[in-house]
Design an enzyme around this catalytic site. Structure first.
Site, mmCIF file in Angstrom:
data_model
loop_
_atom_site.group_PDB
_atom_site.id
_atom_site.type_symbol
_atom_site.label_atom_id
_atom_site.label_comp_id
_atom_site.label_asym_id
_atom_site.label_seq_id
_atom_site.Cartn_x
_atom_site.Cartn_y
_atom_site.Cartn_z
ATOM 1 N N SER A 140 7.133 -6.749 -3.985
ATOM 2 C CA SER A 140 6.769 -5.337 -3.939
ATOM 3 C C SER A 140 7.794 -4.442 -4.611
ATOM 4 O O SER A 140 7.529 -3.257 -4.817
ATOM 5 C CB SER A 140 6.601 -4.890 -2.483
ATOM 6 O OG SER A 140 7.814 -5.060 -1.767
ATOM 7 N N HIS A 161 1.261 -7.658 -7.548
ATOM 8 C CA HIS A 161 1.563 -7.096 -6.229
ATOM 9 C C HIS A 161 0.266 -6.740 -5.523
ATOM 10 O O HIS A 161 -0.353 -5.711 -5.791
ATOM 11 C CB HIS A 161 2.459 -5.860 -6.359
ATOM 12 C CG HIS A 161 2.791 -5.234 -5.043
ATOM 13 N ND1 HIS A 161 2.993 -3.884 -4.891
ATOM 14 C CD2 HIS A 161 2.940 -5.788 -3.806
ATOM 15 C CE1 HIS A 161 3.247 -3.636 -3.616
ATOM 16 N NE2 HIS A 161 3.226 -4.766 -2.949
ATOM 17 N N GLU A 173 -1.199 -4.283 -8.324
ATOM 18 C CA GLU A 173 -0.304 -3.810 -9.386
ATOM 19 C C GLU A 173 0.056 -4.999 -10.276
ATOM 20 O O GLU A 173 0.621 -5.983 -9.796
ATOM 21 C CB GLU A 173 0.961 -3.200 -8.785
ATOM 22 C CG GLU A 173 0.716 -1.885 -8.066
ATOM 23 C CD GLU A 173 1.978 -1.301 -7.450
ATOM 24 O OE1 GLU A 173 2.134 -0.070 -7.483
ATOM 25 O OE2 GLU A 173 2.811 -2.078 -6.927
ATOM 26 N N ASN A 211 5.090 2.139 -4.237
ATOM 27 C CA ASN A 211 6.262 2.247 -3.374
ATOM 28 C C ASN A 211 7.322 3.185 -3.922
ATOM 29 O O ASN A 211 8.230 3.578 -3.186
ATOM 30 C CB ASN A 211 6.860 0.864 -3.117
ATOM 31 C CG ASN A 211 6.107 0.117 -2.036
ATOM 32 O OD1 ASN A 211 5.546 0.722 -1.131
ATOM 33 N ND2 ASN A 211 6.075 -1.198 -2.134
#
Length: 412
Positions: A140, A161, A173, A211
């Site tokens: 991540s 991801h 992702e 994130n």
């Protein structure tokens, strides 16, 4: 990702294309925890032969049993036919060795977030798998090129991801390092679409899209409470009821786990050379040090009853109404939105992802009611630029520096 969804849903029944048959006929997933087993279920459901491997004896076999139970539940709910469930499980093999995999078109790693472990694993895979096997990591936040450092043919290493749980969450992702071949990125992006996912592409920047862009959602709320502007319940109410977010930042971090959220934020901060924009707060550090990690420990920002309901956390609605529409420094909604937009346009400005992919990622990955670029256009990038300048003047030090893209017209 540092936010979780816990209920499995519709299992995709997409089938492989002829290209998938030749290139990605067999998929291996290494790491049979929640993420790895979920990814394996998705791949098997999409028609691939899947080997789910874990170095700990019994873990992969147990994961296969959990997948079987998950498929049975979907059949019971009428979301999957018995024939498709049986076919999915029939394509899935559990292995107790990560060193005896068959030749694969794609290997997806889902082991713990430890660079040393991942680097050793990928180096080993590159020696044992054919030169055209795509080696993907479900990290991540760890840099793709760092993982690929000791890999033979590092151009085949990329990030995939997935978000938790993989059978439910639509977003993936697709992350490329500086050495990743664009051809592999194209192949894997097409494969994710064939799996029923919505892929977004981004460079291997700290935190990738979701994130990284999401950091202000948590950080601004924590700073407002630290400064005594409002209590957590009031801030949550504003973001949820006035902003349209499905959860407020404090209830969300309690749900994720304060330790998990802090770890992701700290990783982004350290990978950006401790940029003040991503600095963790003492507010969250104190929660983690005290072991008050959220719902899983019974208390975090809030205290939880046995049934999971919050105890004694009523918002101050009169205060909320006074704050919203007031100075940006004390308006939880305006301050949060300005920082989300600023972060998103900065990522696009650096060429790390497209504006479209940023908006898709934030809507699907963390269920924002709008993408931040879309929000910026609605608010007005000039208005956001003025708000960021006001915050920068009120709180000097670099956290609130404006992105050049707010004023250069490139996203208008």
């Amino acid at each position: 990702m540092d936010s979780d969804v816990t209920e499995a849903g519709q299992q995709p029944t997409h089938r492989r294309s002829e290209d998938d048959e030749g290139i990605f006929a067999t998929v291996a997933v290494i790491g049979a925890g929640a993420m790895g087993s979920g990814i394996a279920q998705v791949a098997a459901g999409a028609g691939h032969r899947v080997v789910l491997a874990d170095p700990v004896i019994g873990v992969a076999a147990d994961a296969r049993e959990r997948i079987s139970s998950s498929l049975d539940r979907l059949v019971g709910k009428g979301r999957l036919s018995r024939a498709d469930a049986d076919a999915t499980l029939g394509r899935l093999v559990a292995s107790e060795s990560i060193h005896t995999l068959p030749e694969c078109g794609l290997v997806i790693e889902a082991v713990p977030e430890d660079l040393r472990i991942k680097r050793l694993l990928f180096a080993d895979l590159s020696e044992r798998q054919p030169a055209n096997t795509v080696l993907a990591t479900n990290t991540s936040s760890i840099d793709i090129d760092a993982i690929a450092r000791d890999v033979i043919d590092p151009e085949r290493v990329l990030g995939l991801h997935f978000f938790n749980p993989p059978p439910v969450m639509e977003l993936v992702e697709v992350v490329h390092g500086e050495l990743t071949s664009p051809a592999y990125v194209e192949h894997v992006t097409a494969l994710m679409r064939a799996w029923g996912k919505t892929p977004v592409r981004c460079a291997s920047t700290p935190g990738f899209i979701v994130n990284r862009v999401a950091r202000p959602f948590y950080g601004e709320a924590q700073r407002l409470v630290e400064a005594g502007v409002a209590d957590p319940a009031t801030v949550d109410w504003v973001l949820r009821e006035r902003g349209g977010f499905p959860m407020g930042p404090f209830e969300l971090t309690d749900f994720i786990g304060q330790d998990v959220n802090l770890a992701v934020g700290t990783s982004v901060w350290e990978q950006t050379d401790r940029d003040e924009r991503y600095a963790p707060t003492d507010f969250q550090r104190r929660l983690v040090e005290a072991g008050t990690l959220g719902r899983k420990t019974g208390s975090g920002v809030y205290t939880y009853a046995a049934d999971g309901t919050v105890e004694g956390a009523e918002p101050d609605l009169a205060l909320a109404e006074r704050l919203v529409g007031g100075p940006v420094a004390t308006d939880p909604l305006a301050r949060t939105l300005a920082m989300l937009v600023n972060e998103a346009v900065d990522l696009v400005h650096r060429g790390e992802a497209s504006a479209e992919d940023v908006d898709i990622a934030m809507r699907l990955g963390v269920r924002y009611p709008r993408g931040p670029i879309e929000w910026g256009r609605e608010i007005g990038f000039d208005v956001v630029a003025a708000q960021i300048a006001e915050l920068d003047a009120a709180f000097p030090g670099g956290r609130y520096r404006p992105s050049p893209a707010l004023s250069d017209g490139s996203l208008a």
